[in-house]
Design a protein around this motif. Sequence first.
Motif, short mmCIF file in Angstrom:
data_model
loop_
_atom_site.label_atom_id
_atom_site.label_comp_id
_atom_site.label_asym_id
_atom_site.label_seq_id
_atom_site.Cartn_x
_atom_site.Cartn_y
_atom_site.Cartn_z
N TYR A 31 0.85 -1.18 0.00
CA TYR A 31 0.00 0.00 0.00
C TYR A 31 0.90 1.23 0.00
N ASN A 32 0.61 2.16 -0.90
CA ASN A 32 1.36 3.42 -0.98
C ASN A 32 0.44 4.59 -0.70
N TYR A 33 0.90 5.51 0.14
CA TYR A 33 0.15 6.72 0.47
C TYR A 33 1.00 7.93 0.10
N GLN A 34 0.49 8.74 -0.80
CA GLN A 34 1.22 9.93 -1.22
C GLN A 34 0.92 11.07 -0.26
N PHE A 35 1.93 11.49 0.52
CA PHE A 35 1.73 12.55 1.50
C PHE A 35 2.36 13.87 1.07
N HIS A 36 3.05 13.86 -0.04
CA HIS A 36 3.69 15.06 -0.61
C HIS A 36 3.79 14.81 -2.11
N PRO A 37 3.81 15.84 -2.94
CA PRO A 37 3.89 15.59 -4.39
C PRO A 37 5.05 14.70 -4.82
N SER A 38 6.16 14.69 -4.06
CA SER A 38 7.32 13.88 -4.44
C SER A 38 7.57 12.68 -3.53
#
Length: 82
Positions: A31-38
Motif C-alpha cells: 500500500y502506498n500513500y502519497q503525503f507530498h507531491p514527491s
Amino acid sequence: MRGFAYESIGPRDDEGRILGGRYLATGTVEYNYQFHPSWRAALFVDAGTATNDFSDAWEVGAGFGFRYLTPLVQSGSIMLGG
C-alpha cells in the motif's frame, strides 16, 4: 523477499544448511500513500517459499519504507527502506 537474507529461505539438510529449492513461489501486497507531491509512504507484506515439493512452510515478512518520486528514473520512484 524483503526482510530475509539472500538465499536464506528453502529446504535444509540435516545440518541446517540451505540446499536450494526446485520451485519458488512468492506474493506481495503493498500500500502506498502519497503525503507530498514527491513522496509516498509504503507498507508491505511479502510471503514465499523455495521448495522441492511445497511441503515447506511459507515465510512472511512485513515492513515499511518511503518512495521518492523522480522524473529521472523511468519507473518513476526510488524505494528507501523496504
